[in-house]
Structures are given as C-alpha cells and as structure tokens.
Design an enzyme around this catalytic site. Structure first.
Site, mmCIF file in Angstrom:
data_model
loop_
_atom_site.group_PDB
_atom_site.id
_atom_site.type_symbol
_atom_site.label_atom_id
_atom_site.label_comp_id
_atom_site.label_asym_id
_atom_site.label_seq_id
_atom_site.Cartn_x
_atom_site.Cartn_y
_atom_site.Cartn_z
ATOM 1 N N ASP A 53 0.838 -1.193 0.000
ATOM 2 C CA ASP A 53 0.000 0.000 0.000
ATOM 3 C C ASP A 53 0.876 1.248 0.000
ATOM 4 O O ASP A 53 1.902 1.294 0.700
ATOM 5 C CB ASP A 53 -0.897 -0.031 1.252
ATOM 6 C CG ASP A 53 -1.901 1.086 1.289
ATOM 7 O OD1 ASP A 53 -2.804 1.098 0.436
ATOM 8 O OD2 ASP A 53 -1.785 1.949 2.176
ATOM 9 N N GLU B 86 14.984 -14.502 -0.868
ATOM 10 C CA GLU B 86 15.387 -15.621 -0.015
ATOM 11 C C GLU B 86 14.411 -16.786 -0.116
ATOM 12 O O GLU B 86 14.718 -17.904 0.292
ATOM 13 C CB GLU B 86 15.477 -15.171 1.442
ATOM 14 C CG GLU B 86 16.563 -14.138 1.732
ATOM 15 C CD GLU B 86 16.535 -13.724 3.197
ATOM 16 O OE1 GLU B 86 16.034 -14.509 4.037
ATOM 17 O OE2 GLU B 86 16.999 -12.613 3.505
#
Length: 528
Positions: free
Chosen positions: A201, A257
C-alpha cells in the site's frame, strides 16, 4: 512461465474481506467465508488472490490503520483461519498475496503508544515528530488526504506528528533503520506462513524529506476549485523520495530468499506516476507496479494507447500491473457507462481490453459480474473520505458494498445477518452470480481468462499498437494475436491487416477484409 516468474502476465483477483462472504452471520465478511468461496475464484481462471487488510485494527480506515502487523482482527477470524485459507487456496492452484500497509499504522499500535509517551523512549524516533513554529503553527504546509493539515498536536510530547492520511494513522519514520528492520521482520513472518507475495500500500509514501520543506502549489490548472486542499499541492517533499528506492531493494532481497514470491507496489501520484512505476520496477526492486493510471474517467483509444506506450518506453525492463477498478475508486462500469448502450456491453469491452494489455492484471471482486457503483445516502457511509467531503466526494463505500452471490437471497447471499456493514441494494442484486446467464458478463470474463491462459502471446507477447481512428483501438500481442475493440455505443469498422481466425468475438463479424464492430464490439483473432 517458469514458477519463479508466475507473476509475469498473471491475473490476480482482489478480495475485500469485509464484503466477500460472511460465514458467521454478523454482517461482516471473514476469512472462513473467503475459504468457502475460493472454488468460485479458482473456476474463474485467475492465478492469484489479493486480500485487502485483515489485520488487527480499530477500523478507523477499514483496516488500513494496522494495530498489530502479525494479528488477525477477530471480526475476520483467527490466525488458524488464515492458515486454513492459504492451504485451501494453494490446493486450488491459487497464489495468495496480502496487503502490507507500511507507511503508517494505527495510533493504537504499541509502537506509537510508546513513541508518543516521551521524547527519549526507545521508539521516540519511530514516527515523524517535529516542534511547532514559534507561533505554534504546524512545521510546514503539508496536507492530509482525508482533510486538514497533515500534522496533529500531541500534548504528551508537545510536538506535532505527521500523518499523510487520518490523524489516527501516524506515519512511520523510515529514516530510522529500526523502522525498516521492523517491517522486514513482519513481512518475513507472513512469508514463513506461506504467502506468495505482497501488495504494498502507498509504496511511494515511505520516506519524507527530513528537512520538512513546504510542498509547492500544484502547477496543473483545473477547470474549477479542487475538492480537497491536498489536491492543491504538488507533493515533492512529503513522498516520492529517492531513499524509497534503496529500501525497495532491501525488500526485494528478502523475497529473493524464498521461492517464487512477488511484490506489487501501489504507486499513486498526480504527477509522473508512469515514470515512478518505471523507477520502482527497474532492477532489483518491485516485481510489478500497480497503476492508478487507468482508474479514472478517460475512456478512449488514444488514452489507453498513450499510457501503455509511456510505461514500456520509460521502463522497458519494468513490469506494470493494470486495473480498472479497486476498493478505492468508483467501479469502472459506472465511470464509463456513457460509452456503450448497456452496462453489460461496457463491462465486456472493458474485460477484453484489460485482459489483453501487456503486463499483469488485477480484477476487483464483482467486476466479473458487471457490478455497478452503489448509490448510498450520507447516513449509510463509513468511509472517512465520503464523510469529510460529502457531497462533492461520495467516498469509497459505493464500490465496497457486499458481493452478491444470489440476488434473490437475503443480503444477496452474502450474509444471514439482519443488517450488513454496508447495505446491498437492488441494482447490485440484479447482477448477482446466480443471475448471470450463459451470454452474460461472468461468462465473458471466464472465456477471456481461459483465452489468456491458453495463448502465450496474451501473457508474454509484446503489445504493438496499430494505427486507428477513434473509437477503435487495435493492437497485436506477440506475432500471432490481433485484438480490436470498439470503445463506443455506435457501430464501427476496421480494415483487417490480413487473413485472421477469430478466437473470441462479441458484437463483431468479419466480412471479407473488413471487421464490422457493433456497439462495444470485441474481436480477438489469430493472425495467419
């Protein structure tokens, strides 16, 4: 598409949890309700779902004021309900993207409670604090989106704190490395729970100019006075700072990751938003930028062509996510209704456009039904934007009313409650899932989604525009797909570039080397 690149050319279905499905009869949608309706979403043919905030919140801004980044608000269920929903989505082949509201939080968040308690506590610098001017005035002229100055006086610290949105939504100070780490840790929490990505957002609001200079007046001339003081300013210093780009790299490194995760950032600005989208998706930053460019009233061949060309010209190595509707704007069928003979025809031509644009796509719940904006009275509003700026601004509640599953059932099949959090009215009931016919808007969306999935060029192919006059828009995707649209309620024609084989047609017919397009006609065809 490789699994790592599932997001590229993907279609995501936005779910507004409060309004999707109520499982316990309290008038508010919840996570178990979403889980129950996931087969419907999967059957549409989309790739992912995006959930608007379901986190613990006082709901001053309907969940975009987060009080606990790792908690599920009881109105939506529990963390176990969330885990169940993710597992169910994955079994149906749906990726799960969740909102992350990082630029600000609720004033009831423990970090803000501690920060405002003194000027020397461990979190004193986690938010944007500033002394008043000698005459007691605010530190600068920055305005809040929901009205009034973007500064609120706090008597405990005898300072102002900054809030881009409501005063109950203080902005974090991202110049503090501890704040950056805090948000990365919270994102890791949800990645470890199996989410496939984040919708970020207000991603260009994270950093402010620490010198706190005034924002200048907006240089764009308007036809009349602006509805809000916020719209009178050019927000050079209160957002869009260069430090944002370095933080996006840290966020991308975190997602890298994990296997096959993605971020889409909401990039909103009244100036240069296409340029910002390019910056934010270039290199190791966001995977996609969610655009506001197509969420307004313009509806013409020139407009759509110019926006898409501008993005890929400015960011050839970036990637957009296009949408016509979401929880913050009037539904696009209502915005564009004058461009066709019926709302259904406008809904279909809009679906054809959006689902053949180069980039990824986001659909908003109910869009696939041709759902229209709900007309609400002032006493029915919950949204701060509408309450503060009525009647010139109606607010966002009109696009947030509950999903209609069956227009003949109480509350449209959304809830068994006597009263739902927002009302379900007859125009919306007329467009329920159960009321969709074999040639209705829902069937057209399913056909378009199936075609997009079946044709690699509609996901990955370069979009090349053909020379046309209004109201016809035409382009190719890849080397083998032709897309032609009539963006008006009057018949039109298009000279075909050669022999084609129709793949999907709506109010369109080939006669020799001419394509005759009825009002809002659509033709997707294979080039010879």
């Amino acid at each position: 598409m490789t699994d790592e690149n599932w997001w590229r050319g993907s279609v995501t279905y936005q779910i507004y949890p409060r309004s999707f499905m109520d499982s316990n009869g309290d008038g508010v949608g919840d996570l178990p309700g979403i889980t129950d309706k996931l087969p419907y979403v999967a059957d549409l043919g989309v790739d992912a779902i995006w959930l608007s905030p379901f986190f613990t919140s006082p709901m001053r801004d309907m969940g975009y004021d987060v009080a606990d980044y790792r908690g599920v608000d009881p109105v939506f269920g529990s963390i176990a309900d969330f885990d169940t929903m993710v597992e169910a989505a994955h079994k149906l082949g749906l990726k799960v993207i969740i909102d992350q509201v990082l630029s600000h939080c609720s004033d009831q968040h423990p970090a803000f409670t501690e920060s405002r308690s003194s000027r020397d506590n461990p979190k004193a610098d986690w938010f944007v604090w500033s002394d008043p001017k000698p005459d007691g005035a605010t530190p600068n002229n920055w305005q809040g989106i929901f009205g009034g100055p973007a500064w609120e006086w706090d008597t405990r610290r005898r300072q102002y704190y900054f809030h881009n949105f409501a005063k109950e939504q203080p902005d974090f100070n991202f110049h503090n490395p501890e704040v950056q780490d805090f948000h990365l840790d919270n994102m890791r929490f949800w990645l470890d729970r199996g989410v496939d990505g984040f919708r970020l957002d207000t991603v260009n609001y994270y950093f402010h100019d620490a010198r706190l200079p005034d924002d200048p007046a907006d240089p764009v001339k308007r036809d009349g006075p602006a509805n809000k003081p916020y719209d009178m300013q050019y927000h050079l210093h209160s957002k869009n700072q260069p430090e944002n780009l370095d933080y996006l790299k840290r966020m991308r490194a975190l997602l890298d990751e994990y296997d096959a995760r993605a971020m889409v950032g909401e990039v909103g600005d009244s100036h240069h938003s296409i340029d910002l989208m390019g910056q934010y998706t270039r290199g190791s930053r966001l995977h996609m930028a969610y655009s506001f460019e197509l969420l307004g009233p313009p509806f013409s061949a020139e407009f759509f062509r110019s926006r898409i060309q501008a993005f890929f010209r400015g960011a050839p190595d970036g990637w957009p996510c296009w949408a016509f509707s979401n929880h913050d704007v009037m539904r696009h069928v209502s915005r564009w209704t004058k461009h066709g003979p019926t709302t259904a025809s406008v809904a279909k031509v809009a679906a054809g456009l959006l689902l053949t644009f180069e980039g990824s796509v986001c659909l908003y719940q109910g869009e696939e039904l041709g759902q229209v904006e709900t007309e609400l009275e002032y006493h029915e509003l919950t949204d701060l934007d509408g309450i503060n700026f009525w009647p010139e601004v109606k607010g966002r509640d009109g696009c947030r009313t509950p999903m209609v599953w069956d227009g003949k059932a109480p509350n449209g099949g959304f809830s068994t409650a006597n009263k739902t959090w927002l009302p379900v009215k007859q125009p919306q009931l007329d467009r329920g899932v159960a009321q969709q016919g074999d040639d209705g808007v829902l069937a057209f969306y399913k056909a378009m989604l199936a075609l997009r999935k079946a044709e690699p060029s509609l996901r990955d192919g370069t979009q090349s525009f053909l020379e046309t006059d209004e109201p016809v828009l035409a382009y190719t995707r890849g080397h083998d797909i032709l897309c032609v649209f009539n963006l008006s309620g009057d018949p039109a024609t298009f000279a075909l570039p050669g022999k084609v084989t129709p793949l999907l047609a709506e109010a369109a017919e080939i006669t020799g080397d001419t394509l005759a397009l009825g009002p809002n006609g659509v033709m997707i065809a294979r080039l010879a």
